[in-house]
Design an enzyme around this catalytic site. Structure first.
Site, PDB file in Angstrom:
ATOM      1  N   LYS A  22       0.829  -1.201   0.000  1.00 60.17           N
ATOM      2  CA  LYS A  22       0.000   0.000   0.000  1.00 60.17           C
ATOM      3  C   LYS A  22       0.865   1.253   0.000  1.00 60.17           C
ATOM      4  CE  LYS A  22      -3.438  -0.156   2.821  1.00 60.17           C
ATOM      5  NZ  LYS A  22      -4.584  -0.455   1.946  1.00 60.17           N
ATOM      6  N   ARG A  91      -3.546   2.848   8.239  1.00 59.08           N
ATOM      7  CA  ARG A  91      -3.876   1.648   7.455  1.00 59.08           C
ATOM      8  C   ARG A  91      -2.691   0.693   7.398  1.00 59.08           C
ATOM      9  NH1 ARG A  91      -8.182   2.421   3.607  1.00 59.08           N
ATOM     10  NH2 ARG A  91      -9.084   4.511   3.727  1.00 59.08           N
ATOM     11  N   GLY A 100      -8.534  -7.413   3.734  1.00 61.93           N
ATOM     12  CA  GLY A 100      -9.425  -7.663   4.840  1.00 61.93           C
ATOM     13  C   GLY A 100      -8.812  -8.393   6.014  1.00 61.93           C
ATOM     14  N   MET A 102      -5.981  -7.436   7.856  1.00 60.15           N
ATOM     15  CA  MET A 102      -5.406  -6.605   8.914  1.00 60.15           C
ATOM     16  C   MET A 102      -6.216  -5.315   9.047  1.00 60.15           C
ATOM     17  SD  MET A 102      -1.356  -7.395   8.503  1.00 60.15           S
ATOM     18  CE  MET A 102      -1.287  -6.917   6.787  1.00 60.15           C
ATOM     19  N   ARG A 335      -3.099  -1.111  -6.699  1.00 56.05           N
ATOM     20  CA  ARG A 335      -2.249  -2.301  -6.669  1.00 56.05           C
ATOM     21  C   ARG A 335      -2.563  -3.117  -7.912  1.00 56.05           C
ATOM     22  NH1 ARG A 335      -5.532  -4.484  -1.470  1.00 56.05           N
ATOM     23  NH2 ARG A 335      -7.510  -4.918  -2.501  1.00 56.05           N
ATOM     24  N   HIS A 451      -4.299 -40.853   1.298  1.00 58.11           N
ATOM     25  CA  HIS A 451      -4.395 -41.791   0.173  1.00 58.11           C
ATOM     26  C   HIS A 451      -5.475 -41.348  -0.807  1.00 58.11           C
ATOM     27  CE1 HIS A 451      -6.024 -45.422  -1.837  1.00 58.11           C
ATOM     28  NE2 HIS A 451      -4.745 -45.741  -1.943  1.00 58.11           N
ATOM     29  N   ARG A 574       3.527 -48.057 -12.346  1.00 56.06           N
ATOM     30  CA  ARG A 574       3.547 -48.789 -11.069  1.00 56.06           C
ATOM     31  C   ARG A 574       2.905 -50.150 -11.287  1.00 56.06           C
ATOM     32  NH1 ARG A 574       1.168 -43.220  -8.918  1.00 56.06           N
ATOM     33  NH2 ARG A 574       0.147 -43.628 -10.913  1.00 56.06           N
ATOM     34  N   ARG A 629       8.410 -49.576 -13.438  1.00 54.83           N
ATOM     35  CA  ARG A 629       8.959 -49.928 -12.129  1.00 54.83           C
ATOM     36  C   ARG A 629       8.565 -51.363 -11.800  1.00 54.83           C
ATOM     37  NH1 ARG A 629       7.103 -46.487  -7.009  1.00 54.83           N
ATOM     38  NH2 ARG A 629       5.221 -47.759  -7.198  1.00 54.83           N
ATOM     39  N   SER A 781      15.543 -42.146 -11.121  1.00 56.29           N
ATOM     40  CA  SER A 781      14.269 -41.441 -10.987  1.00 56.29           C
ATOM     41  C   SER A 781      14.034 -41.249  -9.497  1.00 56.29           C
ATOM     42  CB  SER A 781      13.128 -42.244 -11.611  1.00 56.29           C
ATOM     43  OG  SER A 781      11.910 -41.533 -11.482  1.00 56.29           O
ATOM     44  N   GLY A 783      12.098 -40.861  -6.368  1.00 53.43           N
ATOM     45  CA  GLY A 783      10.749 -41.101  -5.846  1.00 53.43           C
ATOM     46  C   GLY A 783      10.526 -40.255  -4.609  1.00 53.43           C
ATOM     47  N   ASN A 785       7.981 -39.169  -2.986  1.00 50.89           N
ATOM     48  CA  ASN A 785       7.007 -39.525  -1.946  1.00 50.89           C
ATOM     49  C   ASN A 785       7.701 -40.316  -0.833  1.00 50.89           C
ATOM     50  OD1 ASN A 785       5.158 -38.349  -3.624  1.00 50.89           O
ATOM     51  ND2 ASN A 785       4.192 -40.245  -4.272  1.00 50.89           N
ATOM     52  N   ASP A 786       8.352 -41.420  -1.215  1.00 49.25           N
ATOM     53  CA  ASP A 786       9.039 -42.235  -0.205  1.00 49.25           C
ATOM     54  C   ASP A 786      10.290 -41.542   0.313  1.00 49.25           C
ATOM     55  OD1 ASP A 786       7.353 -44.320   0.179  1.00 49.25           O
ATOM     56  OD2 ASP A 786       8.330 -45.684  -1.217  1.00 49.25           O
ATOM     57  N   CYS A 849       9.600 -38.772 -10.228  1.00 45.54           N
ATOM     58  CA  CYS A 849       8.314 -39.425 -10.475  1.00 45.54           C
ATOM     59  C   CYS A 849       7.402 -39.418  -9.264  1.00 45.54           C
ATOM     60  CB  CYS A 849       8.510 -40.854 -10.976  1.00 45.54           C
ATOM     61  SG  CYS A 849       9.356 -41.936  -9.805  1.00 45.54           S
ATOM     62  N   TYR A 869      13.779 -34.505 -16.595  1.00 39.69           N
ATOM     63  CA  TYR A 869      12.326 -34.538 -16.776  1.00 39.69           C
ATOM     64  C   TYR A 869      11.632 -34.673 -15.431  1.00 39.69           C
ATOM     65  CZ  TYR A 869      12.489 -39.623 -16.039  1.00 39.69           C
ATOM     66  OH  TYR A 869      12.675 -40.870 -15.505  1.00 39.69           O
TER      67      TYR A 869
END
Length: 890
Positions: A22, A91, A100, A102, A335, A451, A574, A629, A781, A783, A785-786, A849, A869
């Site tokens: 602002k 302000r 909205g 603060m 703005r 999941h 998979r 895989r 690749s 992984g 997630n794991d 992946c 990739y």
């Protein structure tokens, strides 16, 4: 010592870190010569010092005094002077817009004496007392923490006493009475009098704005928008101009283009005889901005000129707040305006056509999150709806169907031609068939990385998760809302994965034209500006990007859809998903086999099925690389539940029954039972422990490829070994792969089918010893997630439902590390593994992946890390393509 206060003329729009959005934009408009009321800015540094030390930093009060004196000289009035008062607004204004969230206090400087002087100067008693009651009301709520309902109730009583619902019908006497009522509320609820000292009002208001940075709603908004918590807010102190001086005055908001669609035109709202927050507070109905032309044409024309100036200067849609004081236009804020996803794409390409920006900048102004928003179907916003509950918006989209409570019913009803929504407390891998069959998924437990959420996003399936006020009774086939509404199996419900809302009955769905374009059923140039805009920017992203984009796909249908969405190969197939459903029992028998003959019988039965699976994937990809895989299920997914089996056996014994087959099965399951299956016998360990398992899959991979190559179809298989932690594991499996590839059935024209052998990097140790693993692996690749689970020591499904919400609420996490990559921890391992792997093998191909492959922020990291990739679910392929292009912009 740092400076804490700046006049508007000393700043510019590039100082948002210091002056807040602002303040920086008020300074910019001042320097452009636009009509901005004079004022000054207290910096974000002052806020941070105040919040850390619990008091104003040394020197700040003196600087405020100095700049206030300069402002008083410029205006020819002193703050709160009982003869001719200067009034100011206080302000908030953080670096990033937090609308909205603060606080604001108007009319600071008014008191029991100066209100009379204001009335004399304005020639309007009503205006003066209206302004005073607004100050006491805002000050009481914002600075003193009094519930705003107390003040609103008093105003409602005053209007009721006059027999009106319109505050314009209240006169000066009514507002004078309200001031006394409000001051009484302050004494009652704050234990002190409303301050009469104007400087005390100012100082307390500034501190309240600082404090509002840590208010619950500001904290929640920052977490939602991923705004850092340590920025602090600046404070703009602006001399007051008044829109509540009569019908020749007013206040409004304006947009230089439609923030909903991007269309050019006059957009905004105007409210006569109103002040500040009245437009957005909804206390009276506003009038369309275009009507200002008939109300005050001089101000309207001046506003149109300023809007053009600002849009040309900012080179973007501008959001403007303004006030007209007795025919004089004043600019209170501008703005770069927030906009819908559709407007973002439309405006970006409009500005290219207008020669304002180039395609690179246009690409930088849209995001993958906006593109994802455009791709999902949505409910007709104008349709009537009955809201049942609200959960987490886990996977966007709109789904309508009959509620069903188990996967078998979902599959059966879908095959019979019905549309269903699968309702569960939570899902698990056994529910996959039902999830695939259903239009959408609703769970009462879990979060955005549960999941249900992860699988739903991967399939482009709508999901609402964690609707925890639903009582789901699977046995009775019904759920009950907190209000006592019961919904049984077969009743139609509608779920909105974009906002998390669940409705009773069918809500009409509107298809996304953007998906129609990706699918090829809509062409550019058919009159849809949004589709044309998306098409142009997608083409430019593809031209710019270095990262390739592949898909995580296990079926030919998913692969074909992903190709239409622009996938350049399969980055993860998979194979364990191919063994669910009807084939699960075969895998169970394979795992439990005690003799070589039993094992080979099951492998022989599975081989032709796998050949068929891979043949379909190769044909769908038609010459693009396919990374497969080898089997990587946690073992418990393919074994009977130990507890259920134990209970069945115990009950049978009580009845005097004997079942040798069940008893043998129970012994075998106990032998293989694991306390933590995700860290047990899975991946490469399973392949080594069950002789012939991986060999069967490799035969299917190479024989399917050999058959197609002989037919003239280009095939590029990549065999990926999962969960490797040491090069010796990979060497053992690679030797087995080499033996299979040497078999005549895997040859074409006397030579083995061309292929690569690589591994997933999903354990911290694998990243650390990547240089050794790369001696055998031809590609990595990651992984993620794991890798995230094993790096953090988290079980994703467990932590989501236990403490993640607390971590997010307390700011320990800004975002779940399963949603967006943990760059400092997991990301460091990715960089380490990539660097060490290429130190051994410079041409090592590197991909990703995990679920992060389709996350916009993560894609930018993978670009910087030098990967080749990313791979993601089909519906996230366009998002990854767009973000990979944006990542090159710097």
């Amino acid at each position: 010592m740092p400076r804490f206060v700046y006049d508007f003329a000393e700043g510019d729009r590039d100082q948002k870190d210091l002056l807040g959005g602002k303040g920086a934009n008020l300074a910019e408009m001042t320097n452009l010569g636009l009509p901005v009321p004079p004022g000054f800015i207290i910096t974000t540094e002052a806020c941070r010092a105040y919040l850390s030390g619990g008091a104003e930093p040394d020197g700040m009060a003196d600087e405020v005094t100095e700049h206030l004196s300069t402002l008083e000289s410029a205006m020819g009035r002193r703050l709160g002077d009982p003869e001719d008062p200067l009034l100011v607004s206080v302000r908030s204004g953080a670096k990033f817009s937090m609308p909205g969230m603060m606080e604001t206090v108007l009319n600071v400087g008014l008191n029991d004496a100066s209100v009379h002087a204001l009335a004399r100067r304005a020639g309007d008693d009503r205006f003066a007392w209206d302004s005073y009651r607004r100050l006491v009301q805002m000050f009481g709520a914002t600075v003193l923490g009094i519930s705003s309902e107390h003040f609103s109730h008093a105003v409602d009583e005053a209007k009721a006493a006059k027999g009106t619902r319109n505050d314009l019908d209240l006169d000066a006497g009514d507002f004078e009475t309200l001031v006394e009522t409000f001051k009484g509320l302050v004494r009652t609820h704050a234990g002190r009098d409303f301050p009469q000292d104007p400087r005390e009002q100012l100082d307390l208001a500034v501190r309240a704005v600082f404090d509002s940075w840590n208010s619950p709603r500001a904290h929640l908004y920052r977490r939602q928008e991923r705004i850092p918590a340590d920025l602090g807010t600046a404070v703009s102190v602006v001399s007051m101009v008044f829109g509540n001086l009569g019908m020749d005055s007013g206040t409004g908001v304006a947009f230089t283009r439609d923030p909903a669609s991007g269309a050019r035109g006059v957009y905004g709202d105007y409210l006569q005889n109103a002040q500040g927050e009245d437009v957005v507070a909804g206390i009276r109905n506003t009038r369309p901005l275009a009507e200002l032309e008939t109300i005050d044409k001089v101000s309207y024309d001046r506003l149109m000129d300023i809007m053009t100036t600002l849009e040309n200067h900012y080179r973007d849609l501008c959001d403007i707040e303004f006030t007209i004081e007795r025919g004089q236009l004043w600019m209170l804020q501008t703005r770069v305006g927030k906009r819908t996803a559709a407007a973002a794409f439309t405006i970006a390409t409009q500005l290219v056509d207008e020669g304002v920006i180039d395609l690179d900048e246009a690409l930088g102004r849209v995001t993958g999150a906006q593109l994802a928003n455009l791709m999902f179907p949505r409910f007709d916003r104008d349709a009537e709806k009955k809201l049942l509950t609200t959960g987490m918006n886990a996977s966007p989209g709109a789904a309508v169907g009959a509620a069903v409570f188990d996967s078998a019913t979902a599959v059966a009803k879908t095959r019979a031609g019905e549309k269903v929504v699968l309702v569960r407390r939570e899902t698990n891998p056994d529910d996959l068939d039902g999830m695939i069959a259903a239009e959408g998924i609703l769970t009462s437990r879990g979060g955005r990385t549960s999941h249900a959420a992860v699988v739903a996003r991967g399939m482009g399936k709508t999901a609402v998760c964690g609707a925890d006020d639903l009582e789901v009774d699977v046995a009775a086939k019904r759920f009950t809302t907190a209000d006592g509404v019961e919904v049984g199996e077969g009743e139609t419900i509608s779920i909105d994965g974009t906002n998390g809302e669940v409705y009773l009955g069918e809500v009409p769905v509107v298809a996304s034209p953007v998906v129609s374009w990706f699918e090829g059923s809509m062409q550019e140039g058919q009159g849809d500006d949004l589709v044309d805009a998306v098409a142009r920017l997608m083409r430019h992203a593809d031209e710019r990007r270095r990262l390739r984009v592949r898909v995580n796909a296990d079926t030919a249908d998913d692969a074909a859809r992903a190709r239409r969405f622009g996938a350049e190969g399969i980055g993860l197939c998979r194979t364990e998903h191919m063994f669910l459903g009807d084939r699960r029992e075969m895998v169970e028998k394979l795992v439990l086999a005690e003799t070589r003959d039993q094992r080979e019988e099951q492998l022989a039965a599975l081989l032709p099925m796998q050949i068929e699976d891979f043949t379909a994937l190769y044909r769908a990809m038609d010459g693009l690389p396919v990374t497969i895989r080898l089997l990587d299920p946690p073992l418990h997914e393919f074994l009977p539940d130990l507890t259920e089996l134990t209970v069945e056996s115990a009950l049978a014994h009580e009845r005097g029954e004997t079942d040798p087959v069940r008893e043998e099965l129970l012994v075998a399951v106990r032998r293989l039972h694991e306390q933590n299956p995700m860290l047990g016998l899975r991946g490469v360990r399973l392949g080594i422990a069950v002789p012939g398992l991986f060999a069967m899959q490799v035969r299917a991979i190479t024989r399917a490829a050999a058959t197609l190559v002989a037919e003239g179809v280009a095939v590029h298989p990549e065999i990926m070994v999962p969960l490797v932690g040491t090069v010796q594991e990979l060497q053992a499996v690679s030797a087995e792969i080499a033996e299979v590839v040497a078999e005549p059935e895997s040859h074409v024209d006397g030579a083995p089918v061309p292929h690569q052998v690589g591994t997933m990097i999903e354990l911290p140790r694998a990243a650390i010893v990547a240089a050794q693993i790369a001696e055998t692996a031809e590609f990595f690749s990651f992984g993620t997630n794991d890798l995230t689970q094993t790096t953090w020591g988290f079980s994703r499904d467990d932590v989501e439902s236990s403490f993640f919400s607390d971590y997010l609420e307390q700011g320990i996490f800004g975002v779940s590390p399963f949603e967006s990559l943990d760059v400092e921890g997991v990301g460091h391992l990715v960089e380490l593994g990539a660097r060490e792997g290429r130190r051994t093998r410079p041409d090592l191909k590197l991909g990703i992946c995990g679920e992060h492959g389709g996350d916009p922020d993560s894609v930018h990291f993978f670009h910087r890390a030098g990967l080749d990739y990313v791979s993601c679910s089909p519906y996230r392929v366009p998002v990854a393509r767009l973000e990979a292009g944006r990542a090159t912009l710097g």
